[in-house]
Scaffold this motif. Structure first.
Motif, PDB file in Angstrom:
ATOM      1  N   SER A 151       0.829  -1.196   0.000  1.00 41.59           N
ATOM      2  CA  SER A 151       0.000   0.000   0.000  1.00 41.59           C
ATOM      3  C   SER A 151       0.871   1.256   0.000  1.00 41.59           C
ATOM      4  O   SER A 151       1.935   1.287   0.612  1.00 41.59           O
ATOM      5  CB  SER A 151      -0.927   0.005   1.220  1.00 41.59           C
ATOM      6  N   PRO A 152       0.416   2.306  -0.689  1.00 46.54           N
ATOM      7  CA  PRO A 152       1.212   3.534  -0.722  1.00 46.54           C
ATOM      8  C   PRO A 152       1.152   4.264   0.622  1.00 46.54           C
ATOM      9  O   PRO A 152       0.116   4.288   1.273  1.00 46.54           O
ATOM     10  CB  PRO A 152       0.553   4.357  -1.829  1.00 46.54           C
ATOM     11  N   LEU A 153       2.264   4.801   1.005  1.00 48.80           N
ATOM     12  CA  LEU A 153       2.341   5.631   2.217  1.00 48.80           C
ATOM     13  C   LEU A 153       2.328   7.071   1.721  1.00 48.80           C
ATOM     14  O   LEU A 153       3.372   7.622   1.377  1.00 48.80           O
ATOM     15  CB  LEU A 153       3.612   5.305   3.006  1.00 48.80           C
ATOM     16  N   LYS A 154       1.147   7.690   1.696  1.00 46.54           N
ATOM     17  CA  LYS A 154       1.003   8.965   0.998  1.00 46.54           C
ATOM     18  C   LYS A 154       1.879  10.081   1.549  1.00 46.54           C
ATOM     19  O   LYS A 154       2.288  10.959   0.805  1.00 46.54           O
ATOM     20  CB  LYS A 154      -0.458   9.394   0.933  1.00 46.54           C
ATOM     21  N   TYR A 155       2.192  10.076   2.830  1.00 44.13           N
ATOM     22  CA  TYR A 155       3.031  11.144   3.392  1.00 44.13           C
ATOM     23  C   TYR A 155       4.522  10.874   3.195  1.00 44.13           C
ATOM     24  O   TYR A 155       5.337  11.747   3.449  1.00 44.13           O
ATOM     25  CB  TYR A 155       2.738  11.325   4.881  1.00 44.13           C
ATOM     26  N   LEU A 156       4.851   9.669   2.761  1.00 47.25           N
ATOM     27  CA  LEU A 156       6.262   9.278   2.648  1.00 47.25           C
ATOM     28  C   LEU A 156       6.663   8.955   1.217  1.00 47.25           C
ATOM     29  O   LEU A 156       7.717   8.375   0.990  1.00 47.25           O
ATOM     30  CB  LEU A 156       6.525   8.067   3.558  1.00 47.25           C
ATOM     31  N   GLN A 157       5.847   9.326   0.246  1.00 47.35           N
ATOM     32  CA  GLN A 157       6.099   8.946  -1.143  1.00 47.35           C
ATOM     33  C   GLN A 157       7.413   9.469  -1.696  1.00 47.35           C
ATOM     34  O   GLN A 157       8.012   8.833  -2.545  1.00 47.35           O
ATOM     35  CB  GLN A 157       4.934   9.387  -2.028  1.00 47.35           C
ATOM     36  N   GLY A 158       7.900  10.603  -1.222  1.00 40.45           N
ATOM     37  CA  GLY A 158       9.141  11.170  -1.739  1.00 40.45           C
ATOM     38  C   GLY A 158      10.392  10.566  -1.123  1.00 40.45           C
ATOM     39  O   GLY A 158      11.498  10.926  -1.502  1.00 40.45           O
ATOM     40  N   TYR A 159      10.228   9.650  -0.201  1.00 38.18           N
ATOM     41  CA  TYR A 159      11.369   9.053   0.496  1.00 38.18           C
ATOM     42  C   TYR A 159      11.775   7.737  -0.158  1.00 38.18           C
ATOM     43  O   TYR A 159      10.965   7.090  -0.833  1.00 38.18           O
ATOM     44  CB  TYR A 159      11.029   8.843   1.975  1.00 38.18           C
ATOM     45  N   PRO A 160      13.023   7.307   0.051  1.00 39.93           N
ATOM     46  CA  PRO A 160      13.504   6.060  -0.565  1.00 39.93           C
ATOM     47  C   PRO A 160      12.652   4.846  -0.175  1.00 39.93           C
ATOM     48  O   PRO A 160      12.100   4.788   0.930  1.00 39.93           O
ATOM     49  CB  PRO A 160      14.928   5.912  -0.014  1.00 39.93           C
ATOM     50  N   ALA A 161      12.588   3.888  -1.092  1.00 41.19           N
ATOM     51  CA  ALA A 161      11.792   2.674  -0.876  1.00 41.19           C
ATOM     52  C   ALA A 161      12.227   1.926   0.385  1.00 41.19           C
ATOM     53  O   ALA A 161      11.389   1.347   1.087  1.00 41.19           O
ATOM     54  CB  ALA A 161      11.911   1.764  -2.099  1.00 41.19           C
ATOM     55  N   GLN A 162      13.505   1.962   0.697  1.00 39.80           N
ATOM     56  CA  GLN A 162      14.018   1.269   1.891  1.00 39.80           C
ATOM     57  C   GLN A 162      13.402   1.853   3.168  1.00 39.80           C
ATOM     58  O   GLN A 162      12.989   1.114   4.058  1.00 39.80           O
ATOM     59  CB  GLN A 162      15.543   1.376   1.936  1.00 39.80           C
ATOM     60  N   LEU A 163      13.311   3.179   3.253  1.00 34.14           N
ATOM     61  CA  LEU A 163      12.695   3.810   4.425  1.00 34.14           C
ATOM     62  C   LEU A 163      11.210   3.488   4.500  1.00 34.14           C
ATOM     63  O   LEU A 163      10.676   3.197   5.569  1.00 34.14           O
ATOM     64  CB  LEU A 163      12.875   5.331   4.378  1.00 34.14           C
ATOM     65  N   LEU A 166       7.513  13.563  11.474  1.00 29.95           N
ATOM     66  CA  LEU A 166       6.168  14.126  11.439  1.00 29.95           C
ATOM     67  C   LEU A 166       5.330  13.404  10.379  1.00 29.95           C
ATOM     68  O   LEU A 166       4.165  13.082  10.612  1.00 29.95           O
ATOM     69  CB  LEU A 166       6.200  15.623  11.143  1.00 29.95           C
ATOM     70  N   ARG A 167       5.926  13.117   9.246  1.00 27.09           N
ATOM     71  CA  ARG A 167       5.220  12.373   8.203  1.00 27.09           C
ATOM     72  C   ARG A 167       4.879  10.957   8.680  1.00 27.09           C
ATOM     73  O   ARG A 167       3.804  10.438   8.372  1.00 27.09           O
ATOM     74  CB  ARG A 167       6.039  12.347   6.923  1.00 27.09           C
ATOM     75  N   VAL A 168       5.767  10.363   9.442  1.00 29.27           N
ATOM     76  CA  VAL A 168       5.494   9.046  10.026  1.00 29.27           C
ATOM     77  C   VAL A 168       4.333   9.158  11.016  1.00 29.27           C
ATOM     78  O   VAL A 168       3.432   8.314  11.041  1.00 29.27           O
ATOM     79  CB  VAL A 168       6.763   8.470  10.706  1.00 29.27           C
TER      80      VAL A 168
END
Length: 168
Positions: free
Chosen positions: A2-14, A153-155
């Motif tokens: 599932s997409p993490l909408k607040y974390l989309q700009g971060y690397p896939a590993q994170l 904060l995004r987390v």
């Protein structure tokens, strides 16, 4: 996945690390361990004093702030956690600009570090209008560790939107 909408700009590993914490129902524990405190800024008057103190410490030459408030209309659906505006009005023969900062009401209950991060972000807009390199450099100057706080904060926002069964 599932997409993490607040974390989309971060690397896939994170993103995968956050998904793992969600699956193990440990994301709330992670956040509680890092950010356990509550701040005392609960009124618009207290928020104004808080913002003006930070502005005086870091941005003395920036324009004065005329209005500050917690805004319950700002929310995640508008993709805004804080808002800075400059409202221009004609008074007599002069054009007056009033600077306002609005902070989403959800930060009344958030950790003090998250409130400080949002305030620093909005104050930085007094000097830098765009989210560019100079903007983030100013944020980091006013609040060392700004980038980690923005990620956390995004987390936190991700955790808040988890279904009740998944949130500890």
């Amino acid at each position: 996945m599932s997409p993490l909408k607040y974390l989309q700009g971060y690397p896939a590993q994170l993103q995968e690390q956050i998904r793992k914490l969600i699956a193990e129902q440990r994301l709330g524990d992670y956040l509680a361990q890092r950010y356990s405190g509550k701040h005392s800024v609960q009124s618009d008057k207290a928020l104004y004093a808080y913002i003006v103190a930070l502005k005086q410490e870091h941005l003395r030459n920036a324009p004065a702030i005329d209005k500050v408030l917690f805004d319950n209309r700002l929310d995640l659906t508008h993709r805004a956690l804080g808002l800075h505006t400059a409202i221009s009005r004609v008074q007599g023969g002069k054009l007056k600009a009033k600077k306002e900062i609005r902070v989403a009401s959800l930060f009344k209950e958030a950790a003090p570090e998250f409130l400080q991060m949002i305030v620093v972000h909005e104050l930085a807009h007094l000097k830098e209008a765009e989210h560019n390199k100079a903007f983030y450099k100013l944020c980091e100057h006013m609040l060392p560790g700004y980038h980690q706080l923005e990620f956390d904060l995004r987390v936190y926002l991700t955790w808040r939107e988890l279904p009740k069964g998944a949130a500890p």
